[in-house]
Design an enzyme around this catalytic site. Sequence first.
Site, short mmCIF file in Angstrom:
data_model
loop_
_atom_site.label_atom_id
_atom_site.label_comp_id
_atom_site.label_asym_id
_atom_site.label_seq_id
_atom_site.Cartn_x
_atom_site.Cartn_y
_atom_site.Cartn_z
N ARG A 29 -26.22 1.38 16.44
CA ARG A 29 -25.84 1.99 17.72
C ARG A 29 -26.97 2.79 18.37
NH1 ARG A 29 -19.93 4.73 17.41
NH2 ARG A 29 -20.41 4.98 19.61
N HIS A 75 -19.72 -6.66 21.58
CA HIS A 75 -19.78 -5.21 21.39
C HIS A 75 -18.38 -4.62 21.37
CE1 HIS A 75 -22.49 -1.78 21.19
NE2 HIS A 75 -21.74 -1.12 22.06
N TYR A 119 -17.27 -2.71 41.76
CA TYR A 119 -17.93 -2.68 43.06
C TYR A 119 -19.40 -3.09 42.99
CZ TYR A 119 -13.85 0.08 44.37
OH TYR A 119 -12.57 0.52 44.59
#
Length: 910
Positions: A29, A75, A119
Amino acid sequence: MAESKSTLNIEDEMRSSFLDYAMSVIIARALPDVRDGLKPVHRRILYAMHQLKNHHAQPYKKSARVVGDVIGKYHPHGDSAVYDALVRLAQDFAMRYPLVDGQGNFGSIDGDSAAAMRYTEVRMQRLTSELLTDLEKETVDWVPNYDEKELEPAVLPTKVPNLLLNGAVGIAVGMATNIPPHNLTELLDATIALIDDPQLPVSELLGFVKGPDFPTGGVILGTAGIKQAYLEGRGSVTVRARCEIEEDKKGRESIVVTEIPYQVNKTRLIERIASLVRDKKIEGIADIQDYSDRTGMRIWISVKKDHAAQIVLNKLYKMSDLQTSFGVNMIAIVNGRPEVLTLEKCLRHFIDHRRTVVTRRCRFDLAKAMARREIVEGLGVAVDSIDRVIELIRSSRDPDEARAKLMAEPLEGFAKFLRRCDRPAEEVARAEEGPYRLNERQAKAILDMRLQRLTGLERDKVEGEYRELCEIIAELEAILTNPAKLMAVIREELLTIRYTYGDPEGQDSGTGAEGSKGSRRTELAVDELEIQPIDLVADESMVVMITREGYVKRMPTTEYRVQNRGGVGLKSGSQRDDDDQIIELFEASAHAWILLFTNTGRVFRKRVFEFPLGTRGQRPKAMVNFLDLKDGERVLEMVAYREEEVDENHFVVLASAQGYIKRTSLQDFTNIRASGLIAASVAEDDKLIDAKLTNGSCDIIMASREGQAIRFDEADVRRMGRTARGVRGMGLRDGDEVVNILVLAREGEDDIGLLTVCEKGYGKRTPVAEYRRQSRAGLGLKTIKVSDRNGKVVGMIKVREADQLMVVTSEGKIIRTPVAGISELGRATQGVRLIRLGDDEVVVGLARIDDPGADEDDLEALEGVAGEDGEGAAQASADADTDEGEGADEQDGADADADADADEPESEEE
């Protein structure tokens, strides 16, 4: 039925669970891989975009589409974490070279958040394709995803050193990484230089990579932090905003900030400055406005009329984030383990990764080319025997039978095909040895062949493809068998990347430093506060002296004006009490290094200017304030040298009172820790008495207290390790001991004289030619007559007519006198008076000053003008104190090599 129960130690379970969690965070990570410089989440984002064919030449795709693929396939974490990572890859103020091309609101340097993923739209940057090139050619290992239904690359086959290119920030368990971004051109230049010369010194590598290159620009102050980070993997870099002071028509000054340090929030910076003004911690600011727009940053700070803008700016640097420190901590995953990396290691790991990738790519391409050549070869043979091939196909019931017949049929024409393809005669000869038989793949390709391949033009294409495939195969085989060609391929690819993606010269705002031509965004500047101690000290001649009780002091040579010989000298103030005596005195430049040898056989290294500077009337300081000395340990000898004047051929020669001598390379003393280093093994009844520097081709003279001296070739003393005792250099009679050694060059010292000084203030100089070379370990020749008038020998130095002599006494007085005023006499004479001594006063040290020239004080002294402290006038005549008429009873001693048998064996290196 009762359930079975098991006992579990909670301490063991907590330890095991925590270690598993910690390793998961560290490896999977928080920390980047040293090869591609990516954390797993970033690698998975780029691979998912690659799978979606979301390349730079394709239309944008919704960010939510990419995030969905990443969390669905690779993931197993939250979508916000993945989207945040995707946003950072697109921010030009966070990434020096953004890997994602974003369309929409992706946040700002003011700390504004990005718009929701539904968006915004993304696609890869053009540079990103270089991180994924050749991914399908088995260049990297593949691992199962979290549910083992998909495969993902363990690392990307990147062509750019992305770890340093864009840097990395991550907090793991028990460790963190903070790697700054760098300039692509500088990194590739350094990598190419390392490929060209694998033994490239780190100092030259630092010449290519000047320092971090932050996307927000700014100015880096000083190079010490950069060098420490690159050499050790950890360091601190001071970054300052780019500010200009402007003056309007009315003469009112204002500060304009156009770039701020990396990772500084502009809105919070302005709020901090406003709070400093409001709390009256900074006075002189009338107004602050943010005029930043799409064309660039512009923070305008108005300065009051009665205040200086530069003073206000300095306060802002000190009290706000206009100046920050970037803590470099270069930790990455190497072979599955976290490791602190230097600049050199980062580049070498990248080169190793490229070597592996290119090797695997060449093997893949070779196998593919050989398979294709096999097919083309079969087509070429079939075309030459097309009638028989058609006959076999027409007589078959189905394709399987036709394929079997083709494979069983011996065909002719392979040699003819190879001749048309311009193959070597050896291949043609082998083809003529027997008929050609097709394999299964070739037979299938023939059955799939279209009839148009039978035209003459198509036949020429087959032959041309075969020639091209043979050339490709030969080139790939050469690359795989020749490491130099493999590295040449890597180098050429790096050059292509450099000229394709490197910043155009002069494009960016930073002017750069040390040869930068403007491609950098972050300027490198000299930090006025980062002045090294050596820069504060003039490189002038100094006299350094140490006392028997372990005190040290340095003084400018000019503190002692010239006197004629026979005077009483000047007070030096170099004694702490009446029982203390000066035991070592020498002249060296303030910037020179000093090796300090102790009675325990240890050695320390210091600069001359690191010792306390004093005047003649000041007392010295204790040596324990500057060296880590043990109880009962004291400095006996010092060797001064200039670093730029020595090389691998220089040696340190050490001598002991009992006549032992050893020769050790000066390079063995270049890296001396603060606690010292073992320099020699010293017997309990012996002590080190002198140390000198040689260039490997000198003669050595050893002088004894009873007036003997021996000269021999330094090559007679073999090179030894630091811990050796040495070999016999001079034979001694009972009660005698060595007082010091001299080093004579073979050439250019014909005008040298050897000046011998005795403890009662008498001495003389003798031409060096009177000391013939002998074998070491002999008794030597008489150098001065030891008598009740002279006393024992204190030391011998080599001098020239233009030099000056400094003599120090047990009372702390020093006389500085020209050598020209000391008579040149034979070896066995008693000499002349050099200094007048009081009762119970003796000479304890002497030093030579190289041709210092004459000043007004010198001229006055030479005319016999008396000075302060009651120095006496010169003797009327040098001959008054000579005993030239006494016999020169020469004590040649035994030169015999029999004495050499007394050599002590060299001890094992520690």
